[in-house]
Design an enzyme around this catalytic site. Structure first.
Site, mmCIF file in Angstrom:
data_model
loop_
_atom_site.group_PDB
_atom_site.id
_atom_site.type_symbol
_atom_site.label_atom_id
_atom_site.label_comp_id
_atom_site.label_asym_id
_atom_site.label_seq_id
_atom_site.Cartn_x
_atom_site.Cartn_y
_atom_site.Cartn_z
ATOM 1 N N GLU A 28 0.820 -1.203 0.000
ATOM 2 C CA GLU A 28 0.000 0.000 0.000
ATOM 3 C C GLU A 28 0.862 1.264 0.000
ATOM 4 O OE1 GLU A 28 -3.513 0.633 2.882
ATOM 5 O OE2 GLU A 28 -1.770 1.548 3.804
ATOM 6 N N ASP A 80 -5.288 -3.307 -2.467
ATOM 7 C CA ASP A 80 -5.174 -1.842 -2.406
ATOM 8 C C ASP A 80 -3.864 -1.354 -2.989
ATOM 9 O OD1 ASP A 80 -3.784 -2.946 -0.279
ATOM 10 O OD2 ASP A 80 -4.731 -1.719 1.263
#
Length: 429
Positions: A112, A173
């Site tokens: 991320e 993500d």
């Protein structure tokens, strides 16, 4: 399902997660950033097509921006970026790599954070003469740390020796932002240099579609590790629902499946708001039963007892929803963002200092205190409401009064990206 998988998304962690001992944090030298004047433009070193501060990608009609001169707004972003870069951008372990460190995560490096770094570096080109060098170092990192499940995705966690750990599989993500960052880079610098950004982006997008998208629901899975045989196959994380990314993937690939994906996520946002948060518009961290009747997680599903609340994942949803609203003017994204804005403005009486850390979907506050990860994203929801100029200004000033938290890449990276959008500098490739 291993314990590592259960905490795959726990790297956006609350305060009780302590920085890892012994983490190498030797900072790369911070070169001087270009101070933006009234007419910001590209620097000779980077020659980006969309230099930061150029505002050549206007927002949807009616979108608000914080009050003040445009050059002043831009410079505030550059000032915050300079401090963010000094705190989190590193060149550790050699190999030509750049990394974004995550002192508040389970591991020194998480996917991320690298995705955030790639999007930020590509966007700040024209203000930072090192933007392309940093981006290329992050790109090399993603290439050299492939997922064990799909090698065209990024392994989600690395230790202080820069080695992938905990199964070396991917988290959705991070991969979404890596792909989006590569598309930004292709538009900024072209793809004829050291790295073919466009080709890498297309491979990454195809891999996301293959292994991080549930083909029966058209909703994102938690990572490439989740398969039809496990209990997480029909679980989705709302903070992954990046509508503007889906638009970019559709434009880059020509694949109409991404229109279907975008619509599926937008429809679920509307259904969750109307069915489970009619007075607030808040989304839960995790949604279960996506194959039947999607609903907020009933207690701990992946991380903790607040998995069904507006907590350390869903706090990003006003930012992600509003990014699409302000750039596309899409009616569904506007409606979702405005619902959130109306509630939080009323809940706090227009005082950003009253934004708490987490809420039940009915609006009951979970924890007190102030975290940029929670208050900053609401500034972008405010941009979608023509009657919220004073509220937007208050939120912007709250961000300006909040220094970079060097112990939290999560909050600092969210605030920086919110400031980029609020200042008019977010654009979709």
């Amino acid at each position: 399902m291993s314990q590592a998988h259960q905490h795959r998304s726990a790297h956006r962690t609350p305060r009780w997660r302590r920085p890892l001992a012994g983490l190498a944090v030797a900072a790369t030298a911070l070169t001087g950033l270009t101070a933006l004047g009234p007419t910001a433009g590209a620097t000779a070193a980077a020659d980006p097509a969309v230099p930061f501060g150029s505002h050549i990608r206007p927002y949807a009609a009616g979108t608000l921006k914080p009050s003040g001169a445009q050059a002043t707004l831009d410079q505030k972003v550059v000032d915050y970026y300079t401090k963010w870069k000094a705190a989190f951008v590193r060149q550790n372990c050699g190999h030509g790599w750049y990394q974004v460190i995550s002192p508040d995560a389970d591991h020194p490096y998480v996917g991320e954070a690298q995705g955030y770094g790639m999007v930020i570096a590509a966007t700040m080109a024209g203000a930072d003469p090192d933007a392309k060098k940093i981006f290329d170092g992050l790109t090399k990192w993603t290439i050299d740390h492939p997922s064990s499940v799909n090698r065209d995705l990024l392994a989600a966690e690395q230790d202080s020796s820069c080695k992938s750990v905990d199964g070396s599989d991917a988290a959705t993500d991070g991969d979404l932002d890596v792909a989006y960052g590569l598309l930004l880079a292709d538009k900024q610098w072209g793809s004829s240099g050291t790295y073919d950004y466009k080709a890498l982006a297309l491979k990454h997008i195809a891999a996301i579609k293959k292994d991080e998208l549930n083909p029966s629901t058209n909703l994102l899975k938690l990572g490439d590790w989740s398969s039809r045989d496990d209990e997480y196959y029909y679980v989705s994380r709302t903070s992954d629902w990046m509508v503007d990314h889906f638009r970019a993937f559709r434009a880059a690939t020509g694949d109409a499946a991404w229109d279907t994906v975008r619509t599926a996520h937008q429809n679920q946002i509307a259904k969750l708001q109307s069915s489970y948060a009619p007075n607030t518009g808040l989304l839960p961290d995790f949604v279960v039963n996506t194959n039947t009747t999607p609903k907020p997680a009933p207690g701990k599903v992946l991380e903790d007892a607040n998995d069904g609340a507006y907590w350390w994942n869903a706090c990003r949803t006003p930012w992600r929803i509003a990014d699409d609203a302000v750039t596309s003017g899409d009616a569904k994204s506007l409606a979702a963002a405005r619902k959130l804005n109306s509630w939080i403005k009323g809940k706090t009486g227009g005082d950003p200092k009253k934004i708490g850390v987490g809420y039940k979907l009915n609006g009951t506050q979970i924890s007190s205190g102030g975290e940029a990860a929670f208050f900053a994203p609401f500034a972008l929801a405010a941009m979608t409401d023509p009657g919220s100029q004073a509220w937007l200004d208050a939120l912007w000033n709250r961000m300006l009064a909040t220094p970079v938290d060097t112990s939290s890449y999560f909050s600092a990276s969210i605030q920086l990206q919110v400031m980029i959008t609020a200042s008019g500098n977010h654009w979709v490739p």
